[in-house]
Design a protein around this motif. Structure first.
Motif, PDB file in Angstrom:
ATOM      1  N   ASN A  73       1.044   4.723  11.444  1.00  0.00           N
ATOM      2  CA  ASN A  73       1.123   3.653  10.721  1.00  0.00           C
ATOM      3  C   ASN A  73       0.641   2.248  10.890  1.00  0.00           C
ATOM      4  OD1 ASN A  73       2.944   5.045   8.946  1.00  0.00           O
ATOM      5  ND2 ASN A  73       4.540   4.922  10.491  1.00  0.00           N
ATOM      6  N   ASP A  74      -0.412   2.218  11.516  1.00  0.00           N
ATOM      7  CA  ASP A  74      -1.359   1.151  11.865  1.00  0.00           C
ATOM      8  C   ASP A  74      -1.953   0.554  10.428  1.00  0.00           C
ATOM      9  OD1 ASP A  74      -3.608  -0.660  12.492  1.00  0.00           O
ATOM     10  OD2 ASP A  74      -3.673   0.387  14.545  1.00  0.00           O
ATOM     11  N   LEU A  75      -1.447  -0.760  10.464  1.00  0.00           N
ATOM     12  CA  LEU A  75      -1.951  -1.294   8.758  1.00  0.00           C
ATOM     13  C   LEU A  75      -3.216  -1.254   8.750  1.00  0.00           C
ATOM     14  CD1 LEU A  75       0.499  -4.300   8.113  1.00  0.00           C
ATOM     15  CD2 LEU A  75       0.604  -1.821   7.701  1.00  0.00           C
ATOM     16  N   ARG A  76      -4.212  -1.050   9.570  1.00  0.00           N
ATOM     17  CA  ARG A  76      -5.690  -1.009   9.410  1.00  0.00           C
ATOM     18  C   ARG A  76      -5.929   0.295   8.698  1.00  0.00           C
ATOM     19  NH1 ARG A  76      -7.459  -2.441  15.445  1.00  0.00           N
ATOM     20  NH2 ARG A  76      -5.679  -1.341  15.457  1.00  0.00           N
TER      21      ARG A  76
ATOM     22  N   LEU B 190      -3.451   2.233   7.121  1.00  0.00           N
ATOM     23  CA  LEU B 190      -2.713   2.161   5.775  1.00  0.00           C
ATOM     24  C   LEU B 190      -3.563   1.440   4.753  1.00  0.00           C
ATOM     25  CD1 LEU B 190       0.965   1.972   6.709  1.00  0.00           C
ATOM     26  CD2 LEU B 190      -0.382   3.893   6.465  1.00  0.00           C
ATOM     27  N   LYS B 191      -4.197   0.419   5.115  1.00  0.00           N
ATOM     28  CA  LYS B 191      -4.560  -0.336   3.818  1.00  0.00           C
ATOM     29  C   LYS B 191      -5.978   0.242   3.443  1.00  0.00           C
ATOM     30  CE  LYS B 191      -2.811  -4.987   5.179  1.00  0.00           C
ATOM     31  NZ  LYS B 191      -3.302  -6.142   5.943  1.00  0.00           N
TER      32      LYS B 191
ATOM     33  N   THR C 183       0.817  -1.170   0.039  1.00  0.00           N
ATOM     34  CA  THR C 183      -0.012   0.093  -0.014  1.00  0.00           C
ATOM     35  C   THR C 183       0.903   1.302   0.117  1.00  0.00           C
ATOM     36  OG1 THR C 183      -0.054  -0.163   2.327  1.00  0.00           O
ATOM     37  CG2 THR C 183      -1.993  -0.879   1.264  1.00  0.00           C
ATOM     38  N   THR C 184       0.313   2.343  -0.426  1.00  0.00           N
ATOM     39  CA  THR C 184       0.912   3.624  -0.600  1.00  0.00           C
ATOM     40  C   THR C 184       0.319   4.494   0.594  1.00  0.00           C
ATOM     41  OG1 THR C 184       1.378   3.160  -2.860  1.00  0.00           O
ATOM     42  CG2 THR C 184       1.611   5.502  -2.109  1.00  0.00           C
ATOM     43  N   HIS C 185       1.231   5.267   1.157  1.00  0.00           N
ATOM     44  CA  HIS C 185       0.781   5.894   2.437  1.00  0.00           C
ATOM     45  C   HIS C 185      -0.364   7.019   1.609  1.00  0.00           C
ATOM     46  CE1 HIS C 185       0.908   8.640   5.800  1.00  0.00           C
ATOM     47  NE2 HIS C 185       1.368   7.260   6.609  1.00  0.00           N
TER      48      HIS C 185
END
Lengths: 820, 347
Positions: B338-341, B343-344, B105-107
């Protein structure tokens, strides 16, 4: 700054609604931060009533009364009203909401039965009418309030207070007259200046004994000082109208003398000070620099240590006031004051600002002096204050208006053509609209000429608008009054600028991001500023020292980051601790690296690949390893224009910041302009950071000037269409020799053996073996050799001959042997 | 001979279906139709058959050959099928999840930055970059910020000690201090000093303010700034750019307006408001989104451009603020956790 609508109305007609006024102030360029209404909102069916009788309703837990209330014949005469307020005593006059009234809360009044009795209306507490105050009892009206009168007529008007942000270029707007001037231009009404009766003292008036002299020792910091003595004043409360205006804008009334000072400051923008004349030793005022270590207890009771850069107003013996900032505790007026000296002065903004910062002391006065007070309005403000002092405290002016400095005349003109304004705006505004805007803002057009460039105006700039200096400044003035929200839109167009491509940094970041996202990495963004403790894992204490800020805001953000990995690890840890599987993270951004005692700002990319054995899957995939991250770094380096394969790789040995010995490698040094590190992160460090599993990582950092993204032109090289001849060769070498070194050596031997007739195309390692069958300390590397000619199909004989020569050369070399 | 033929065919019928491997098949095939095969041998005996019997016998032999060939082909096909079946393994369960890593994923800040750069590139802007460690000259002096301006105070700006030495950021004067840039406007100055007008650039980047971190403030954040320098650039051109940018980014229903404001390096100066009620969590009529204005003649003079010839505009905005507005994010700190939940949700 707070602005009272009632106060503004003294200088300009304000028929506009609150919304219209808010909009006007906003589009004049002053952000309205809040709007507060004080006083009574318009209410219908709420009238003055008198309580005739009060009877307590028995057998109730609460204290509830049944009252008869006279609201006047026009509203039905005497009514019966149930009331729970403690103060609904007979004889009192109170506001009565009649059936049909809607209170500010939205509550609708109707005749209804309550506590067993019919109630024909409601008597109101202040909050129920939208007034400030507690809900502790009915609002009590004066006994003279006419029964039956609508409440809005019986109570004074409410006020609306705008809290406005004034930009630093507009000190002239830090007062009610200044803002009224702006509103007058917007609303197209005339500005009404306050009438000033006191017009100074006749020439030759002898000094009074109250103030014999004013001496300014630091004229550069105090260009003007005016002092006027008033004898025989009586200290007391200021009049209600003045108190109301001060209260509306958040100032607490003190006494008539102090209040006049504040009032004139908020009216005209000129801060003033009032001294008790008897407290001025020697009857003389000295404006001088403080001496180092001199002390003064200010009005707020704090002792302030002064120094020689600070300006004070002193008498012959001691400082009385920190100039422009705050008066001394012992020099102010008090209840016994009878004679005063009024000070109106101008101070250099930089001096006031410096002192204010240094002492950590601010005041309404300092706020204005820091932004600039118009010296040409100082005397008028002093006269206005004298009027108000004589009006509210009595007394008489004694001696002359004493003045030091302020003799520099003011004159400024700007010549501008309406065509210039139109050319800057890019849309049509008529000459008349522009002329009206300028005149409305009190910027008179002194002359009009026809010139080659068309009509030209000479605009006189008043002394309070020092921000206007150039024609472009007047473009803004015209546009403000025209309305910035009326700027028309257009098609976005412009001549194409053919040269120029995106900066190499932007292109590199984009390529790196695209690649890593394509490789299933998640992009993270972390703070640049890190803690000293965190840095200790990655750089020496000396290098960390170079990265330290002079004034960090918080302890854990005190140093520039030397690597992206520390932030990425933090993100990894956060996800792990929240139970979110996170395996691949990366970041692009600037890092700061030491080179020859300097810090270099570098472009960088960093990533981690985490293998957490606790994470389960129904089918396991091979773990990442060193060679996984090596490939990623090679590709990222290529995006930066670097060929990592052509660079010597150094395995990490011994303590190597952050990286695991024997499992990591480094290429490039900052002296080359770039550096790459990749492999396994130090396991102990990762554990200490609270992260589970093995973390493989890679970083690439380079000086911006080193980036050569897409710089060179690619030239096509022809390739052979004839088949290759393949041979395998296993070599036994010392176990600590690097495969690529052996490969390079073998390639060299093969090139020598093939000669000019055909070529060795590739030499690639395809197997590595240690163990049974090999001598101790040795390993076997198996290579695939590929031979090819550009002109023909090779024969077995010629390839075999070359292969034999290679093996002979190996035997001669002696550092390696062909494995049997 | 007829009997021999029949016996041979019967033998082949019994033997060939039992063959399991390609090697067995090749051996069997050789035994029948190879140079020394039994069938080949029979064919060779045709010469001994009496002339009158030859047509009938020839027909029989041909029929037998056809049968044998069919059986051989079938046997080979069976073996090939079995080989493929062996390669395939058991049938898959298509509903099992892939054990491979999910998409990258891109930020969101990168997404918004790149989208803005893409929109601006269509309008002729190219991306420029500048250092995050700056000197007072580029960050303040050249932008007409006086030495004692509050924005320069150590209370609001991060400074480096006087001993600090940054190898690739040169000081204009020895006395000036290094600092962390407080805005990307410093890149305007670098661009103008380096190049020649006309100029049309966008500089996205990280900036720093000495500020308490909370839901709307962050110790570092990102800005994006546009600079256009050319002949006869007007206020209306600036408005046209902003209308174009925000209609492209947020949809055609987006409207912008100017409010007068003050910046030291533009004259006139404006704050830009957006009306974009179709966005999530937008409950105000107008939202402040950035600052802009016409480049002040004093800035041009400072970089050696003649303000009587050149004119221009500059526009700057916060990327976090824009991303928060676009996606309805209510806390700036999420960008840096930057919690992936988180970012995604944006890729």
């Amino acid at each position: 700054m707070k602005l009272s609508r009632n106060w503004l109305r003294q200088y300009v007609r304000l028929y506009a609604t609150t919304e219209e006024l808010q909009r006007a102030i906003t589009f004049l360029g002053f952000e309205v931060e809040s709007v507060t209404n004080t006083g009574l909102p318009p209410l219908s069916n709420v009238v003055v009533g008198e309580i005739l009788t009060r009877t307590k309703i028995p057998n109730l837990k609460k204290d509830i009364s049944l009252c008869t209330v006279d609201v006047g014949p026009a509203h039905g005469g005497v009514r019966s009203i149930v009331c729970g307020a403690p103060n609904c005593d007979a004889g009192r006059r109170v506001p009565v909401a009649l059936p049909g009234a809607v209170l500010p809360s939205g509550f609708q009044i109707a005749q209804r039965k309550t506590y067993g009795h019919e109630s024909q209306g409601m008597m109101c507490a202040p909050d129920e009418l939208g007034l400030p105050g507690e809900h502790s009892g009915l609002l009590l009206l004066p006994a003279t309030a006419p029964i039956g009168q609508p409440i809005n007529e019986a109570l004074p008007d409410g006020d609306t207070v705008f809290d406005v942000e004034v930009t630093p270029n507009r000190p002239d707007a830090l007062c009610h007259l200044g803002m009224a001037r702006e509103l007058a231009a917007w609303l197209k009404y005339d500005l009404q200046h306050p009438e000033i009766k006191f017009q100074g003292t006749p020439k030759g008036t002898p000094p009074s004994p109250l103030l014999t002299s004013i001496r300014v020792d630091a004229p550069e910091d105090c260009p003007l000082y005016v002092g006027i003595a008033v004898a025989g004043v009586k200290v007391g409360p200021s009049p209600v109208w003045m108190q109301e205006r001060l209260l509306a804008v958040g100032l607490r009334p003190i006494n008539n003398l102090v209040d006049v000072g504040n009032y004139v400051m908020l009216e005209l923008g000129q801060p003033l000070h009032v001294f008790d004349a008897k407290k001025i030793a020697g009857r003389q005022i000295v404006v001088r620099r403080a001496t180092d270590g001199e002390k003064l207890v200010t009005l707020d009771g704090k002792e302030r240590a002064l120094n020689s850069r600070m300006l004070v107003i002193a008498d012959e013996a001691k400082p009385l006031v920190i100039a422009g900032l705050m008066g001394g505790h012992d020099a102010g007026v008090d209840a016994t004051t009878t004679d005063i000296i009024l000070e109106a002065a101008c101070f250099r903004p930089q001096s006031i600002r410096w002192t204010s910062r240094r002492l950590g002391l601010t005041s309404d006065s300092a706020y204005r002096f820091e932004r600039g007070v118009d010296a040409h309005g100082t005397v008028a403000a002093a006269h206005r204050a004298i009027d108000l002092i004589l009006e509210t405290a009595g007394g008489t002016v004694v001696g002359p208006v004493m003045k030091a400095g302020g003799d520099r005349p003011w004159s400024r003109e700007i010549r501008i053509t309406p065509n210039y304004i139109r050319a800057k705006l890019g849309f049509d505004v008529t000459d008349d609209e522009m002329r009206d805007a300028l005149i409305g803002l009190a910027l008179p057009i002194k002359a009009e000429h026809e010139t080659a460039a068309g009509l030209e105006w000479t605009v006189a700039i008043p002394s309070h608008r020092r921000d206007l200096d150039r024609p472009i400044d007047l473009v803004e003035e015209v546009l403000r009054i025209y309305g910035t929200d009326r700027v028309p839109s257009a098609i976005c167009s412009g001549p194409a600028l053919a040269d120029g491509d995106d900066d190499p940094i932007a292109r590199f970041n984009r390529q790196a991001t695209d690649y890593l996202v394509g490789q299933h990495f998640h992009e993270v963004v972390n703070y640049t500023l890190r803690s000293q403790t965190e840095l200790a894992t990655w750089v020496s204490a000396a290098a960390a020292g170079e990265l330290a800020l002079a004034n960090p805001f918080v302890d854990d953000q005190s140093h520039l980051r030397p690597t992206l990995i520390m932030g990425i690890l933090e993100s990894l840890k956060l996800n792990q601790s929240r139970g979110i599987p996170a395996a691949r993270l990366f970041e692009t951004g600037r890092v700061f690296m030491e080179l020859n005692g300097t810090v270099q700002e570098c472009v960088a990319v960093g990533f981690v690949l985490c293998h957490n054995p606790k994470e389960r899957a129904w089918r396991t995939r091979p773990e990442p390893d060193f060679y996984t991250v090596k490939r990623h770094v090679e590709i990222l380096a290529r995006a930066a224009g670097l060929d990592l394969a052509a660079q010597p790789l150094v395995p990490v040995r011994g303590a190597y910041w952050g990286w695991q010995e024997g499992q990591s490698a480094a290429a490039g040094e900052m002296s080359d302009g770039w550096t790459a590190r990749f492999g396994l992160l130090n396991l102990a460090m990762v554990r200490a950071a609270g992260i589970e599993g093995k973390v493989w990582a890679g970083t690439l950092a380079l000086l911006p000037q080193k980036l050569t993204v897409g710089g060179s032109h690619t030239r096509y090289r022809p390739f052979s269409l004839f088949p290759a001849a393949l041979r395998d060769l296993a070599l036994v070498v010392d176990a600590d020799r690097h495969a690529d070194e052996v490969r390079a050596q073998l390639l060299q031997l093969a090139q020598a053996a093939t000669g000019p007739s055909f070529a060795i195309e590739r030499v690639e390692v395809f197997d590595v073996y240690t163990g049974a069958g090999l001598p101790a300390g040795k390993k076997s590397l198996a290579f695939a050799l590929s031979f090819r000619s550009a002109e023909r199909t090779l024969t077995d004989d010629e390839v075999n001959a070359a292969f034999g020569k290679i093996q002979q050369a190996i035997a001669v070399d002696g550092t390696m042997s062909v494995r049997a | 001979m007829q009997a021999t033929l029949s016996a041979l065919l019967a033998k082949a019928t019994a033997e060939l279906p039992a063959l399991r491997t390609r090697a067995d098949f090749e051996a069997a095939k050789a035994r029948y139709v190879g140079p020394h095969g039994e069938f080949t041998a029979l064919m060779k005996q045709m010469g001994t058959v009496p002339k009158e019997q030859r047509p009938a016998m020839g027909k029989l032999v041909n029929e037998a050959k056809a049968q044998l060939t069919t059986q051989l082909d079938a046997a080979l096909q069976r073996i090939a099928d079995a080989e493929i079946a062996a390669q395939l393994g058991p049938a898959i369960d298509p509903t099992l999840p892939s054990p491979d890593t999910g998409p990258g994923t891109t930020h969101p800040l990168t997404l918004v930055r790149e989208e803005m750069c893409r929109i601006l590139r269509k309008a002729g802007f190219t991306v420029v970059e500048g250092p995050e460690v700056e000197t007072e000259y580029y960050c303040f002096d050249a932008l007409c910020t006086p030495a004692d301006h509050p924005a320069r105070d150590a209370q609001d700006t991060f400074y480096f000690p006087e001993s600090a030495r940054f190898g690739n950021v040169a000081k204009k004067t020895p006395a000036e201090k290094y600092l962390l840039r407080t805005h990307t406007s410093s890149v305007q100055i670098r661009t103008m000093l380096k190049g020649e007008p006309p100029i049309r650039v966008v500089s996205p980047g990280r900036v720093y303010r000495r500020d308490t971190s909370d839901a709307t403030h962050s110790a570092n954040f990102h800005q994006l700034e546009c600079l256009y320098v050319d002949r006869n650039v007007t206020v209306r051109d600036l408005k046209a750019l902003l209308d174009y940018i925000f209609a492209s980014l947020l949809g055609k229903d987006t409207v912008t307006r100017f409010r007068p404001h003050y910046f030291g390096y533009t004259e006139p100066s404006f704050e830009v408001d957006l009306s974009a009620k179709h966005l999530p969590k937008v409950n105000k009529d107008w939202i402040e989104i950035g600052g802009c204005g016409m480049v002040d003649p004093a800035v041009f003079e400072g970089v050696g451009y003649d303000p009587n010839v050149w004119s221009g505009y500059a526009f700057g905005m916060g990327l976090e603020r824009l991303a928060m507005l676009m996606y309805g994010i209510d806390d700036i700190r999420y960008f840096y956790q930057n919690d992936l939940r988180f970012l995604k949700q944006f890729a």
